[in-house]
Motif scaffolding. Structure first.
Motif, mmCIF file in Angstrom:
data_model
loop_
_atom_site.group_PDB
_atom_site.id
_atom_site.type_symbol
_atom_site.label_atom_id
_atom_site.label_comp_id
_atom_site.label_asym_id
_atom_site.label_seq_id
_atom_site.Cartn_x
_atom_site.Cartn_y
_atom_site.Cartn_z
ATOM 1 N N ASP A 86 50.666 71.589 25.785
ATOM 2 C CA ASP A 86 51.592 71.201 26.845
ATOM 3 C C ASP A 86 51.941 72.440 27.656
ATOM 4 O OD1 ASP A 86 53.202 69.195 24.353
ATOM 5 O OD2 ASP A 86 51.697 68.577 25.825
ATOM 6 N N ASN A 87 51.418 72.499 28.851
ATOM 7 C CA ASN A 87 51.598 73.692 29.670
ATOM 8 C C ASN A 87 52.136 73.339 31.045
ATOM 9 O OD1 ASN A 87 50.174 75.887 27.940
ATOM 10 N ND2 ASN A 87 48.747 74.168 27.963
ATOM 11 N N ALA A 88 52.928 74.224 31.569
ATOM 12 C CA ALA A 88 53.368 74.093 32.954
ATOM 13 C C ALA A 88 52.237 74.568 33.867
ATOM 14 C CB ALA A 88 54.618 74.928 33.193
ATOM 15 N N VAL A 89 52.064 73.879 34.960
ATOM 16 C CA VAL A 89 50.992 74.233 35.894
ATOM 17 C C VAL A 89 51.564 74.296 37.304
ATOM 18 C CG1 VAL A 89 48.745 73.608 36.833
ATOM 19 C CG2 VAL A 89 49.308 73.048 34.452
ATOM 20 N N ALA A 90 51.120 75.261 38.045
ATOM 21 C CA ALA A 90 51.532 75.378 39.442
ATOM 22 C C ALA A 90 50.320 75.657 40.311
ATOM 23 C CB ALA A 90 52.556 76.489 39.611
ATOM 24 N N TRP A 91 50.413 75.203 41.523
ATOM 25 C CA TRP A 91 49.391 75.496 42.524
ATOM 26 C C TRP A 91 50.018 76.370 43.603
ATOM 27 C CZ3 TRP A 91 44.244 74.082 42.440
ATOM 28 C CH2 TRP A 91 43.861 73.163 41.463
ATOM 29 N N PHE A 92 49.311 77.409 43.947
ATOM 30 C CA PHE A 92 49.710 78.311 45.020
ATOM 31 C C PHE A 92 48.574 78.351 46.037
ATOM 32 C CE2 PHE A 92 53.455 80.353 43.121
ATOM 33 C CZ PHE A 92 53.312 79.963 41.798
ATOM 34 N N ARG A 93 48.877 78.826 47.205
ATOM 35 C CA ARG A 93 47.825 79.009 48.201
ATOM 36 C C ARG A 93 48.095 80.265 49.016
ATOM 37 N NH1 ARG A 93 49.187 73.924 52.292
ATOM 38 N NH2 ARG A 93 51.065 74.821 53.263
ATOM 39 N N GLN A 94 47.027 80.812 49.538
ATOM 40 C CA GLN A 94 47.143 81.988 50.391
ATOM 41 C C GLN A 94 46.397 81.724 51.683
ATOM 42 O OE1 GLN A 94 46.020 85.710 48.600
ATOM 43 N NE2 GLN A 94 47.151 86.860 50.146
ATOM 44 N N PRO A 95 47.121 81.429 52.737
ATOM 45 C CA PRO A 95 46.476 81.221 54.044
ATOM 46 C C PRO A 95 45.871 82.530 54.544
ATOM 47 C CG PRO A 95 48.692 80.291 54.010
ATOM 48 C CD PRO A 95 48.563 81.176 52.804
ATOM 49 N N PRO A 96 44.906 82.457 55.409
ATOM 50 C CA PRO A 96 44.275 83.680 55.933
ATOM 51 C C PRO A 96 45.303 84.603 56.585
ATOM 52 C CG PRO A 96 43.000 81.749 56.538
ATOM 53 C CD PRO A 96 44.265 81.252 55.937
ATOM 54 N N GLY A 97 45.324 85.832 56.138
ATOM 55 C CA GLY A 97 46.226 86.809 56.732
ATOM 56 C C GLY A 97 47.675 86.685 56.329
ATOM 57 N N LYS A 98 47.958 85.812 55.388
ATOM 58 C CA LYS A 98 49.340 85.607 54.974
ATOM 59 C C LYS A 98 49.482 85.820 53.470
ATOM 60 C CE LYS A 98 50.399 82.290 58.656
ATOM 61 N NZ LYS A 98 50.939 80.934 58.969
ATOM 62 N N GLU A 99 50.726 85.830 53.030
ATOM 63 C CA GLU A 99 50.976 86.037 51.609
ATOM 64 C C GLU A 99 50.834 84.718 50.847
ATOM 65 O OE1 GLU A 99 53.862 89.942 51.778
ATOM 66 O OE2 GLU A 99 54.524 88.135 50.745
ATOM 67 N N ARG A 100 50.648 84.867 49.549
ATOM 68 C CA ARG A 100 50.536 83.706 48.689
ATOM 69 C C ARG A 100 51.856 82.940 48.659
ATOM 70 N NH1 ARG A 100 48.076 84.779 42.832
ATOM 71 N NH2 ARG A 100 46.563 85.809 44.189
ATOM 72 N N GLU A 101 51.766 81.624 48.645
ATOM 73 C CA GLU A 101 52.966 80.782 48.637
ATOM 74 C C GLU A 101 52.812 79.645 47.638
ATOM 75 O OE1 GLU A 101 53.072 79.518 52.719
ATOM 76 O OE2 GLU A 101 51.631 77.898 52.392
ATOM 77 N N GLY A 102 53.925 79.224 47.098
ATOM 78 C CA GLY A 102 53.903 78.120 46.148
ATOM 79 C C GLY A 102 53.698 76.804 46.864
ATOM 80 N N VAL A 103 52.903 75.936 46.265
ATOM 81 C CA VAL A 103 52.603 74.628 46.847
ATOM 82 C C VAL A 103 53.252 73.515 46.035
ATOM 83 C CG1 VAL A 103 50.776 72.996 47.397
ATOM 84 C CG2 VAL A 103 50.434 75.445 47.826
ATOM 85 N N SER A 104 52.984 73.510 44.738
ATOM 86 C CA SER A 104 53.505 72.461 43.886
ATOM 87 C C SER A 104 53.436 72.900 42.434
ATOM 88 C CB SER A 104 52.697 71.171 44.074
ATOM 89 O OG SER A 104 53.244 70.125 43.288
#
Length: 122
Positions: free
Chosen positions: A31-49
Motif C-alpha cells: 500500500d503506497n502513496a503515489v503522486a504524479w508531477f509534471r515539468q513543462p518545457p522551460g518551467k519547474e516541476r509541479e504537482g499534478v495529482s
C-alpha cells in the motif's frame, strides 16, 4: 531494488485523451502513496495529482481538476493517470513518485520514475 516506470506518453491533439501508467516494484509495502508531477518545457516541476496509500483520498492541482483522474491498483503495483480534454499547456514530462508516506503534492516522495513525455498540439 526499487523501480518506478512510467509509460503511456505521446503526441496528441488538444481535446483528446491519454492514459499514463506507473508500475513500481521492489517496495516493501503493498500500500503506497503515489503522486504524479509534471515539468513543462522551460518551467519547474509541479504537482499534478496524488492518491493516498489507502486509496481513499485524492488531490488534484487546479489546472487539471475535472479533466484528470488518478487511481491505483495495489495488487498490480500500478497507478494510472487518465487525462481527458488535454490542452497544450498540459505538455511536459510526467513523473510518477511513490512512497509509503503521504506527501500530497509535495515532492518529498522517495522513489521516482524517469518520466514519460506528453505533447499536446493545438
Amino acid at each position: 531494488q526499487v523501480q518506478v516506470v512510467e509509460s503511456g506518453g505521446g503526441l496528441v491533439q488538444a481535446g483528446t485523451s491519454l492514459n499514463l501508467s506507473c508500475t513500481f516494484s521492489g517496495l516493501t509495502s503493498d500500500d503506497n502513496a503515489v503522486a504524479w508531477f509534471r515539468q513543462p518545457p522551460g518551467k519547474e516541476r509541479e504537482g499534478v495529482s496524488c492518491i493516498t496509500w489507502s486509496g481513499v483520498d485524492t488531490i488534484y492541482a487546479d489546472p487539471v481538476k475535472g479533466r484528470f483522474t488518478i487511481s491505483k491498483d495495489d495488487a498490480k503495483h500500478t497507478s494510472y493517470l487518465d487525462m481527458n480534454n488535454l490542452k497544450p499547456e498540459d505538455t511536459g514530462v510526467y513523473y510518477c513518485a511513490v512512497d509509503v508516506f503521504d506527501y500530497g503534492l509535495n515532492p518529498e516522495y522517495k522513489f521516482w520514475g524517469q518520466g514519460t513525455t506528453v505533447t499536446v498540439s493545438p
